[in-house]
Design a protein around this motif. Structure first.
Motif, PDB file in Angstrom:
ATOM      1  N   ASN A 197       0.830  -1.206   0.000  1.00 23.73           N
ATOM      2  CA  ASN A 197       0.000   0.000   0.000  1.00 23.73           C
ATOM      3  C   ASN A 197       0.860   1.251   0.000  1.00 23.73           C
ATOM      4  OD1 ASN A 197      -1.774   2.108   0.621  1.00 23.73           O
ATOM      5  ND2 ASN A 197      -2.936   0.941   2.115  1.00 23.73           N
ATOM      6  N   PHE A 198       1.736   1.348   0.977  1.00 22.09           N
ATOM      7  CA  PHE A 198       2.473   2.585   1.138  1.00 22.09           C
ATOM      8  C   PHE A 198       3.671   2.697   0.195  1.00 22.09           C
ATOM      9  CE2 PHE A 198       0.043   2.475   5.091  1.00 22.09           C
ATOM     10  CZ  PHE A 198      -0.465   3.766   5.080  1.00 22.09           C
ATOM     11  N   CYS A 199       4.245   1.563  -0.219  1.00 20.30           N
ATOM     12  CA  CYS A 199       5.334   1.636  -1.205  1.00 20.30           C
ATOM     13  C   CYS A 199       4.804   2.099  -2.561  1.00 20.30           C
ATOM     14  CB  CYS A 199       6.024   0.282  -1.329  1.00 20.30           C
ATOM     15  SG  CYS A 199       7.179  -0.074   0.005  1.00 20.30           S
ATOM     16  N   THR A 200       3.591   1.661  -2.895  1.00 20.02           N
ATOM     17  CA  THR A 200       2.965   2.132  -4.135  1.00 20.02           C
ATOM     18  C   THR A 200       2.730   3.626  -4.059  1.00 20.02           C
ATOM     19  OG1 THR A 200       1.869  -0.004  -4.440  1.00 20.02           O
ATOM     20  CG2 THR A 200       0.996   1.866  -5.679  1.00 20.02           C
ATOM     21  N   GLN A 201       2.206   4.075  -2.917  1.00 20.41           N
ATOM     22  CA  GLN A 201       2.007   5.509  -2.734  1.00 20.41           C
ATOM     23  C   GLN A 201       3.344   6.253  -2.813  1.00 20.41           C
ATOM     24  OE1 GLN A 201      -0.815   6.690   0.442  1.00 20.41           O
ATOM     25  NE2 GLN A 201      -1.122   4.501   0.746  1.00 20.41           N
ATOM     26  N   LEU A 202       4.365   5.648  -2.240  1.00 22.24           N
ATOM     27  CA  LEU A 202       5.698   6.256  -2.287  1.00 22.24           C
ATOM     28  C   LEU A 202       6.163   6.416  -3.727  1.00 22.24           C
ATOM     29  CD1 LEU A 202       8.319   7.195  -0.905  1.00 22.24           C
ATOM     30  CD2 LEU A 202       9.008   4.782  -0.777  1.00 22.24           C
ATOM     31  N   GLY A 203       5.919   5.395  -4.548  1.00 25.51           N
ATOM     32  CA  GLY A 203       6.298   5.487  -5.960  1.00 25.51           C
ATOM     33  C   GLY A 203       5.576   6.626  -6.669  1.00 25.51           C
ATOM     34  N   ILE A 204       4.281   6.783  -6.390  1.00 30.20           N
ATOM     35  CA  ILE A 204       3.517   7.887  -6.974  1.00 30.20           C
ATOM     36  C   ILE A 204       4.078   9.230  -6.505  1.00 30.20           C
ATOM     37  CG2 ILE A 204       1.256   8.994  -7.062  1.00 30.20           C
ATOM     38  CD1 ILE A 204       1.409   6.454  -8.707  1.00 30.20           C
ATOM     39  N   ASP A 205       4.392   9.292  -5.205  1.00 31.81           N
ATOM     40  CA  ASP A 205       4.965  10.531  -4.660  1.00 31.81           C
ATOM     41  C   ASP A 205       6.246  10.913  -5.395  1.00 31.81           C
ATOM     42  OD1 ASP A 205       2.937  10.268  -2.803  1.00 31.81           O
ATOM     43  OD2 ASP A 205       4.236   9.400  -1.259  1.00 31.81           O
ATOM     44  N   LEU A 206       7.125   9.928  -5.600  1.00 32.18           N
ATOM     45  CA  LEU A 206       8.407  10.206  -6.242  1.00 32.18           C
ATOM     46  C   LEU A 206       8.226  10.592  -7.709  1.00 32.18           C
ATOM     47  CD1 LEU A 206      10.586   7.364  -4.679  1.00 32.18           C
ATOM     48  CD2 LEU A 206      10.587   9.803  -4.089  1.00 32.18           C
ATOM     49  N   ILE A 207       7.257   9.978  -8.370  1.00 28.86           N
ATOM     50  CA  ILE A 207       6.975  10.347  -9.763  1.00 28.86           C
ATOM     51  C   ILE A 207       6.588  11.824  -9.845  1.00 28.86           C
ATOM     52  CG2 ILE A 207       5.301  10.045 -11.644  1.00 28.86           C
ATOM     53  CD1 ILE A 207       5.313   7.038 -10.975  1.00 28.86           C
ATOM     54  N   PHE A 208       5.753  12.264  -8.892  1.00 26.01           N
ATOM     55  CA  PHE A 208       5.332  13.663  -8.905  1.00 26.01           C
ATOM     56  C   PHE A 208       6.447  14.600  -8.463  1.00 26.01           C
ATOM     57  CE2 PHE A 208       1.087  12.433  -9.847  1.00 26.01           C
ATOM     58  CZ  PHE A 208       0.463  13.588 -10.313  1.00 26.01           C
ATOM     59  N   CYS A 209       7.380  14.091  -7.661  1.00 24.21           N
ATOM     60  CA  CYS A 209       8.520  14.926  -7.282  1.00 24.21           C
ATOM     61  C   CYS A 209       9.332  15.346  -8.502  1.00 24.21           C
ATOM     62  CB  CYS A 209       9.435  14.153  -6.323  1.00 24.21           C
ATOM     63  SG  CYS A 209       8.859  14.108  -4.621  1.00 24.21           S
ATOM     64  N   PHE A 210       9.496  14.420  -9.447  1.00 26.75           N
ATOM     65  CA  PHE A 210      10.398  14.665 -10.573  1.00 26.75           C
ATOM     66  C   PHE A 210       9.689  14.923 -11.902  1.00 26.75           C
ATOM     67  CE2 PHE A 210      12.707  11.943  -7.540  1.00 26.75           C
ATOM     68  CZ  PHE A 210      13.782  12.780  -7.262  1.00 26.75           C
ATOM     69  N   PHE A 211       8.462  14.389 -12.053  1.00 27.49           N
ATOM     70  CA  PHE A 211       7.789  14.486 -13.353  1.00 27.49           C
ATOM     71  C   PHE A 211       6.390  15.096 -13.257  1.00 27.49           C
ATOM     72  CE2 PHE A 211      10.510  10.644 -13.304  1.00 27.49           C
ATOM     73  CZ  PHE A 211      11.459  11.045 -14.236  1.00 27.49           C
ATOM     74  N   GLY A 212       6.095  15.759 -12.145  1.00 25.99           N
ATOM     75  CA  GLY A 212       4.761  16.312 -11.934  1.00 25.99           C
ATOM     76  C   GLY A 212       4.322  17.291 -13.007  1.00 25.99           C
ATOM     77  N   ARG A 213       5.270  18.013 -13.588  1.00 26.16           N
ATOM     78  CA  ARG A 213       4.916  19.027 -14.585  1.00 26.16           C
ATOM     79  C   ARG A 213       4.348  18.411 -15.863  1.00 26.16           C
ATOM     80  NH1 ARG A 213      10.349  18.550 -14.290  1.00 26.16           N
ATOM     81  NH2 ARG A 213      11.539  18.075 -16.180  1.00 26.16           N
TER      82      ARG A 213
END
Length: 413
Positions: A52-68
């Motif tokens: 659950n939380f590792c998946t959320q972590l992956g989404i978080d990191l994607i938005f950290c670098f590719f959110g734009r």
């Protein structure tokens, strides 16, 4: 040109957080059922939390670098539908293919965790971007509503399982999948504000100190999430298996009270709160005392009371760190919120999994049997007690981190 009605947008954010509570509160209620019905070990149950939380972590990191690269408004509006799809898969595969129940739980967990990650990254900055005279209080209310939703899910689910039967848990899951569908409709009919996807470009000076400050806040939210989510995910099973409290009463007096006091504490801050850094420090100290008490007390009522009190002590650790970040690092942008969510999700994945491993491994040791016989406890109960003592390590580290942060941000000012 007519001014957008952002009050409706704020309500949509509030309801989305309310609806998201089913993702976090329902699975722990079903852990004992999964163990009995499908023979799933505590370690594998803890792994579901990890997924659950590792998946959320992956989404978080994607938005950290590719959110734009994302269309933020479309993502917010479709996010709740992904939650609903995940809950349907979570229930449907075990119902149709009992032999592959665990794989169905894993697949469903992955899907609704993607949506949960998107929610953490996008809902908080949406609230922060809405015009308001009291942004810190809006943030506290947002997270308080998650707690109230948690209470509602626990109470309704507990009564359903008690009256209808644990074997029909999948129909309960289908019911909770309807809430995120409503949330999606609310978002689709509400105007959404423009949001800064990165840090404020007008403040290039001191960027290194700014980054270090952000990383310190990330570490703080990591330890706060460890302290909160260890109890959130295990209080139901702990009350039933370690304290020998009947499941229905353990869920109502344990899990729902935990969520209730957590929500009330956040509401109280929204109305009366100030000096968030002092609250964070006091909260960490309180969490240490509560976890040690839960692990040491032999009386079931006192031990359960200590578990519930963790809800009071940890209530402001996650939203409080966001409020503190907003004070010290203004105009941080969506990327900063994504980084904060990454820290929180990392803590919320590691700590519950660690407790599950501790319980399984200690319960198998010879000394657990010996100690248990002296204390009139089973080896499994000894394992749970040890797990609670282990969990106190996280807020202890939080106290040390906050002491350093006080010096760091004091010098910066």
């Amino acid at each position: 040109m007519e001014k957008p009605n952002y009050k409706r947008s704020k309500r949509a954010c509030y309801f989305a957080n309310l609806a998201m509570s089913s993702v976090f509160s329902l699975p722990p209620l079903l852990f004992a059922t999964f163990r009995e019905q499908y023979g799933i070990s505590y370690t594998l149950l803890g792994t579901l939390v990890l997924i659950n939380f590792c998946t959320q972590l992956g989404i978080d990191l994607i938005f950290c670098f590719f959110g734009r690269y994302f269309n933020i408004h479309k993502t917010i509006r479709l996010m709740p539908l992904v939650t609903a799809a995940g809950l349907f898969v979570y229930a449907l595969i075990p119902m149709l293919f009992p032999g592959y129940a665990y794989m169905g739980l894993v697949a469903g967990t992955f899907l609704f965790s993607v949506a949960a990650g998107l929610g953490e990254v996008l809902v908080s900055p949406t609230i922060a971007a809405l015009p308001s005279d009291t942004p810190d209080k809006d943030m506290s209310i947002l997270h308080a509503l998650y707690g109230y939703g948690f209470v509602g899910v626990v109470l309704i689910s507990t009564l359903f399982l008690r009256i209808v039967g644990n074997e029909y848990w999948m129909y309960l899951t289908f019911f909770w999948a309807l809430l995120p569908v409503i949330a999606s409709i609310l978002f689709m009919t509400s105007p959404l504000p423009d949001m800064n996807m990165g840090q404020d470009e007008s403040k290039p000076a001191g960027s290194r100190r700014r980054t270090k400050g952000l990383l310190l806040c990330m570490a703080c939210i990591f330890l706060g999430a460890c302290a909160e989510n260890t109890m959130t995910n295990w209080i139901s099973v702990y009350a039933e298996k370690a304290l020998q409290i009947p499941k229905v009463w353990g869920d109502i007096l344990g899990m729902s009270l935990f969520a209730g006091v957590l929500a009330l504490t956040r509401t109280a801050y929204a109305k009366y709160g100030k000096n968030i850094f002092s609250i964070l420090t006091i909260s960490m100290w309180g969490a240490v005392v509560c976890y040690l008490s839960a692990g040491i007390f032999s009386n079931a009522v006192l031990s359960l009371a200590a578990c519930v009190a963790v809800g009071i002590c940890t209530a402001m650790l996650w939203p409080g760190t966001l409020i503190f970040m907003e004070e010290k690092i203004p105009a941080a942008g969506v990327a900063a919120y994504a980084l904060m969510a990454a820290g929180g999700d990392l803590g919320a994945s590691i700590a519950p999994q660690a407790l599950g491993i501790v319980v399984d491994r200690i319960a198998l040791t010879e000394w657990a049997g010996t100690l248990g016989s002296r204390l009139s406890l089973t080896p499994e109960q000894v394992g749970f007690k040890a797990g609670m003592l282990m969990a106190a390590v996280f807020p202890v580290l939080g106290i040390l981190l906050l002491a350093y942060m006080k010096k760091y941000f004091g010098k910066e000012e």
